[in-house]
Design a protein around this motif. Structure first.
Motif, PDB file in Angstrom:
ATOM      1  N   ARG A 292      -0.961  -3.190   5.229  1.00  0.00           N
ATOM      2  CA  ARG A 292      -0.854  -1.885   6.118  1.00  0.00           C
ATOM      3  C   ARG A 292      -0.871  -0.740   5.527  1.00  0.00           C
ATOM      4  NH1 ARG A 292      -1.726  -5.405   9.167  1.00  0.00           N
ATOM      5  NH2 ARG A 292      -0.746  -5.929  11.119  1.00  0.00           N
ATOM      6  N   LEU A 293      -1.583   0.487   6.110  1.00  0.00           N
ATOM      7  CA  LEU A 293      -1.630   1.741   5.271  1.00  0.00           C
ATOM      8  C   LEU A 293      -1.710   2.684   6.554  1.00  0.00           C
ATOM      9  CD1 LEU A 293      -2.039   3.783   2.984  1.00  0.00           C
ATOM     10  CD2 LEU A 293      -4.448   3.104   2.870  1.00  0.00           C
ATOM     11  N   TRP A 294      -1.018   3.686   6.618  1.00  0.00           N
ATOM     12  CA  TRP A 294      -1.125   4.631   7.586  1.00  0.00           C
ATOM     13  C   TRP A 294      -0.643   5.661   6.907  1.00  0.00           C
ATOM     14  CZ3 TRP A 294       3.267   7.627   9.207  1.00  0.00           C
ATOM     15  CH2 TRP A 294       2.876   8.601  10.182  1.00  0.00           C
ATOM     16  N   VAL A 295      -1.154   7.010   7.299  1.00  0.00           N
ATOM     17  CA  VAL A 295      -0.925   8.307   6.805  1.00  0.00           C
ATOM     18  C   VAL A 295      -1.252   9.163   8.181  1.00  0.00           C
ATOM     19  CG1 VAL A 295      -1.627  10.417   5.426  1.00  0.00           C
ATOM     20  CG2 VAL A 295      -1.624   7.935   4.439  1.00  0.00           C
ATOM     21  N   ASP A 296      -0.206  10.187   8.360  1.00  0.00           N
ATOM     22  CA  ASP A 296      -0.397  11.091   9.385  1.00  0.00           C
ATOM     23  C   ASP A 296      -1.582  12.084   9.109  1.00  0.00           C
ATOM     24  OD1 ASP A 296       1.347  12.192  11.792  1.00  0.00           O
ATOM     25  OD2 ASP A 296       0.732  13.981  10.552  1.00  0.00           O
ATOM     26  N   ASP A 297      -2.280  12.193  10.186  1.00  0.00           N
ATOM     27  CA  ASP A 297      -3.226  13.224  10.235  1.00  0.00           C
ATOM     28  C   ASP A 297      -3.134  14.760   9.554  1.00  0.00           C
ATOM     29  OD1 ASP A 297      -4.787  11.350  11.646  1.00  0.00           O
ATOM     30  OD2 ASP A 297      -4.562  12.237  13.666  1.00  0.00           O
ATOM     31  N   SER A 298      -1.945  15.264   9.613  1.00  0.00           N
ATOM     32  CA  SER A 298      -1.510  16.231   8.949  1.00  0.00           C
ATOM     33  C   SER A 298      -1.444  16.392   7.403  1.00  0.00           C
ATOM     34  CB  SER A 298      -0.113  16.860   9.459  1.00  0.00           C
ATOM     35  OG  SER A 298       0.919  15.937   9.024  1.00  0.00           O
ATOM     36  N   VAL A 299      -1.819  15.043   6.832  1.00  0.00           N
ATOM     37  CA  VAL A 299      -1.665  15.136   5.340  1.00  0.00           C
ATOM     38  C   VAL A 299      -3.277  14.995   5.034  1.00  0.00           C
ATOM     39  CG1 VAL A 299      -1.436  13.259   3.384  1.00  0.00           C
ATOM     40  CG2 VAL A 299       0.157  13.406   5.574  1.00  0.00           C
ATOM     41  N   PRO A 300      -3.324  15.866   3.801  1.00  0.00           N
ATOM     42  CA  PRO A 300      -4.779  16.126   3.153  1.00  0.00           C
ATOM     43  C   PRO A 300      -5.489  14.863   3.246  1.00  0.00           C
ATOM     44  CG  PRO A 300      -2.934  17.410   1.943  1.00  0.00           C
ATOM     45  CD  PRO A 300      -2.233  16.793   2.887  1.00  0.00           C
ATOM     46  N   ARG A 301      -6.806  15.066   2.919  1.00  0.00           N
ATOM     47  CA  ARG A 301      -7.729  13.904   3.146  1.00  0.00           C
ATOM     48  C   ARG A 301      -7.474  12.925   2.092  1.00  0.00           C
ATOM     49  NH1 ARG A 301     -13.985  14.639   3.151  1.00  0.00           N
ATOM     50  NH2 ARG A 301     -14.572  12.323   3.487  1.00  0.00           N
ATOM     51  N   ASN A 302      -6.955  13.369   0.834  1.00  0.00           N
ATOM     52  CA  ASN A 302      -6.641  12.100  -0.204  1.00  0.00           C
ATOM     53  C   ASN A 302      -5.127  11.837  -0.114  1.00  0.00           C
ATOM     54  OD1 ASN A 302      -5.360  14.839  -1.000  1.00  0.00           O
ATOM     55  ND2 ASN A 302      -5.925  14.478  -3.194  1.00  0.00           N
ATOM     56  N   GLY A 303      -4.790  11.879   0.814  1.00  0.00           N
ATOM     57  CA  GLY A 303      -3.230  11.308   1.008  1.00  0.00           C
ATOM     58  C   GLY A 303      -3.393   9.597   0.810  1.00  0.00           C
ATOM     59  N   GLU A 304      -4.145   9.123   1.400  1.00  0.00           N
ATOM     60  CA  GLU A 304      -4.205   7.623   1.239  1.00  0.00           C
ATOM     61  C   GLU A 304      -4.401   7.202  -0.254  1.00  0.00           C
ATOM     62  OE1 GLU A 304      -7.351   6.401   3.864  1.00  0.00           O
ATOM     63  OE2 GLU A 304      -5.711   6.253   5.854  1.00  0.00           O
ATOM     64  N   SER A 305      -5.324   7.829  -0.802  1.00  0.00           N
ATOM     65  CA  SER A 305      -5.435   7.493  -1.955  1.00  0.00           C
ATOM     66  C   SER A 305      -4.337   7.695  -3.073  1.00  0.00           C
ATOM     67  CB  SER A 305      -6.850   8.461  -2.702  1.00  0.00           C
ATOM     68  OG  SER A 305      -7.984   7.655  -1.966  1.00  0.00           O
ATOM     69  N   PHE A 306      -3.702   8.892  -2.782  1.00  0.00           N
ATOM     70  CA  PHE A 306      -2.563   9.223  -3.346  1.00  0.00           C
ATOM     71  C   PHE A 306      -1.349   8.211  -3.251  1.00  0.00           C
ATOM     72  CE2 PHE A 306       1.607  11.571  -3.384  1.00  0.00           C
ATOM     73  CZ  PHE A 306       1.700  12.039  -4.688  1.00  0.00           C
ATOM     74  N   LEU A 307      -1.310   7.888  -2.158  1.00  0.00           N
ATOM     75  CA  LEU A 307      -0.310   6.776  -1.698  1.00  0.00           C
ATOM     76  C   LEU A 307      -0.331   5.418  -2.511  1.00  0.00           C
ATOM     77  CD1 LEU A 307       2.486   6.346  -0.134  1.00  0.00           C
ATOM     78  CD2 LEU A 307       1.136   5.791   1.799  1.00  0.00           C
ATOM     79  N   ILE A 308      -1.896   4.853  -2.326  1.00  0.00           N
ATOM     80  CA  ILE A 308      -2.132   3.750  -3.110  1.00  0.00           C
ATOM     81  C   ILE A 308      -2.104   3.871  -4.522  1.00  0.00           C
ATOM     82  CG2 ILE A 308      -4.012   2.237  -3.741  1.00  0.00           C
ATOM     83  CD1 ILE A 308      -5.429   2.756  -0.925  1.00  0.00           C
ATOM     84  N   GLY A 309      -2.463   4.943  -5.124  1.00  0.00           N
ATOM     85  CA  GLY A 309      -2.415   5.049  -6.624  1.00  0.00           C
ATOM     86  C   GLY A 309      -1.119   5.180  -7.367  1.00  0.00           C
ATOM     87  N   ASN A 310      -0.179   5.690  -6.359  1.00  0.00           N
ATOM     88  CA  ASN A 310       1.288   5.901  -7.006  1.00  0.00           C
ATOM     89  C   ASN A 310       2.358   4.777  -6.534  1.00  0.00           C
ATOM     90  OD1 ASN A 310       1.607   8.674  -8.284  1.00  0.00           O
ATOM     91  ND2 ASN A 310       0.206   8.864  -6.627  1.00  0.00           N
ATOM     92  N   THR A 311       1.775   3.831  -5.996  1.00  0.00           N
ATOM     93  CA  THR A 311       2.603   2.471  -5.411  1.00  0.00           C
ATOM     94  C   THR A 311       1.930   1.422  -6.062  1.00  0.00           C
ATOM     95  OG1 THR A 311       1.436   2.189  -3.588  1.00  0.00           O
ATOM     96  CG2 THR A 311       3.315   3.449  -3.409  1.00  0.00           C
ATOM     97  N   ILE A 312       0.644   1.242  -6.419  1.00  0.00           N
ATOM     98  CA  ILE A 312       0.192  -0.187  -6.819  1.00  0.00           C
ATOM     99  C   ILE A 312       0.786  -0.573  -8.007  1.00  0.00           C
ATOM    100  CG2 ILE A 312      -1.762   0.772  -8.162  1.00  0.00           C
ATOM    101  CD1 ILE A 312      -3.643  -1.197  -6.352  1.00  0.00           C
ATOM    102  N   LYS A 313       1.262   0.249  -9.055  1.00  0.00           N
ATOM    103  CA  LYS A 313       1.712  -0.101 -10.353  1.00  0.00           C
ATOM    104  C   LYS A 313       3.156  -0.555 -10.075  1.00  0.00           C
ATOM    105  CE  LYS A 313      -1.972   0.471 -12.733  1.00  0.00           C
ATOM    106  NZ  LYS A 313      -2.571  -0.689 -13.115  1.00  0.00           N
ATOM    107  N   ARG A 314       3.864  -0.475  -8.893  1.00  0.00           N
ATOM    108  CA  ARG A 314       5.242  -1.019  -8.756  1.00  0.00           C
ATOM    109  C   ARG A 314       5.419  -2.199  -7.902  1.00  0.00           C
ATOM    110  NH1 ARG A 314       7.685   4.803  -6.036  1.00  0.00           N
ATOM    111  NH2 ARG A 314       9.631   3.382  -5.998  1.00  0.00           N
TER     112      ARG A 314
END
Length: 206
Positions: A79-101
């Motif tokens: 699952r991946l959800w990002v609020d519409d108020s977050v900038p467009r690259n919010g999903e990429s930021f969330l993936i990129g900063n969690t995948i190594k964890r």
């Protein structure tokens, strides 16, 4: 202000993750969850996004990516959800900063075609595209809210027909774009690529 300056990520508990996902994600239902992280706004500490990784419910999927010897090394971005108020690259930021964890080397995720999704966020974060999921049917029991794989693991279609009669149906499963990410060193990635059972294909476009 960039997303990196305005947002931060931290691990969140299962209940909080599921509450947000059920409320806001378009599927509105739970998913396998081993790791869950939240995207928070710096100034307000408000939760603005959630990402969940969990063991795939499908045993054939776990074995089908890199073979039987790697089946326990697979996890799915469920699952991946990002609020519409977050900038467009919010999903990429969330993936990129969690995948190594995440403590698995093979990560798989799907973009649902029937929802109009192509998987651009996976393309932007350098996942491997491996084509469409196989043509299959979902097992559905009218009035029973369970994942089709959970049902299939417990019963045969004959048994379900005997128990539920016309309430048991086979519904064509919409095909999805399948993406794979190797969460490891370059040397190990080369080894996993040699085991990959799916053909690597060019990224799809709308």
């Amino acid at each position: 202000m960039s997303i990196k300056e305005n947002y931060y990520i931290k691990e969140i508990d299962y209940k909080k993750a599921m509450d947000i996902i059920i409320k806001n994600h378009y599927l509105h239902r739970k998913a396998p969850c081993s790791f869950s992280f939240g995207l928070f706004e710096n100034t307000t500490n408000e939760l603005k996004g959630v990402i969940i990784y969990g063991t795939p419910s499908s045993a054939p999927l776990r074995k089908g990516i890199c073979g039987d010897d790697e089946k326990n090394n697979v996890i799915e971005l469920t699952r991946l959800w990002v609020d519409d108020s977050v900038p467009r690259n919010g999903e990429s930021f969330l993936i990129g900063n969690t995948i190594k964890r995440v403590n698995k080397e093979i990560i798989v995720s799907f973009a649902e075609i029937d929802q109009g999704h192509i998987g651009y966020v996976y393309q932007a974060t350098n996942w491997i595209y491996t084509g469409l999921s196989a043509k299959r049917s979902n097992w559905v029991i009218e009035g029973v809210d369970k994942h089709c794989q959970t049902i299939a693991d417990k019963y045969t279609s004959k048994e379900l027909t005997e128990i539920y009669g016309d309430k048991f149906k086979r519904v064509p499963r919409p095909r999805k774009h399948r993406y794979v990410y190797f969460n490891c060193s370059k040397k190990r990635k080369k080894e996993l690529l040699s085991k990959l059972k799916y053909k690597i294909e060019s990224y799809p476009k709308s």
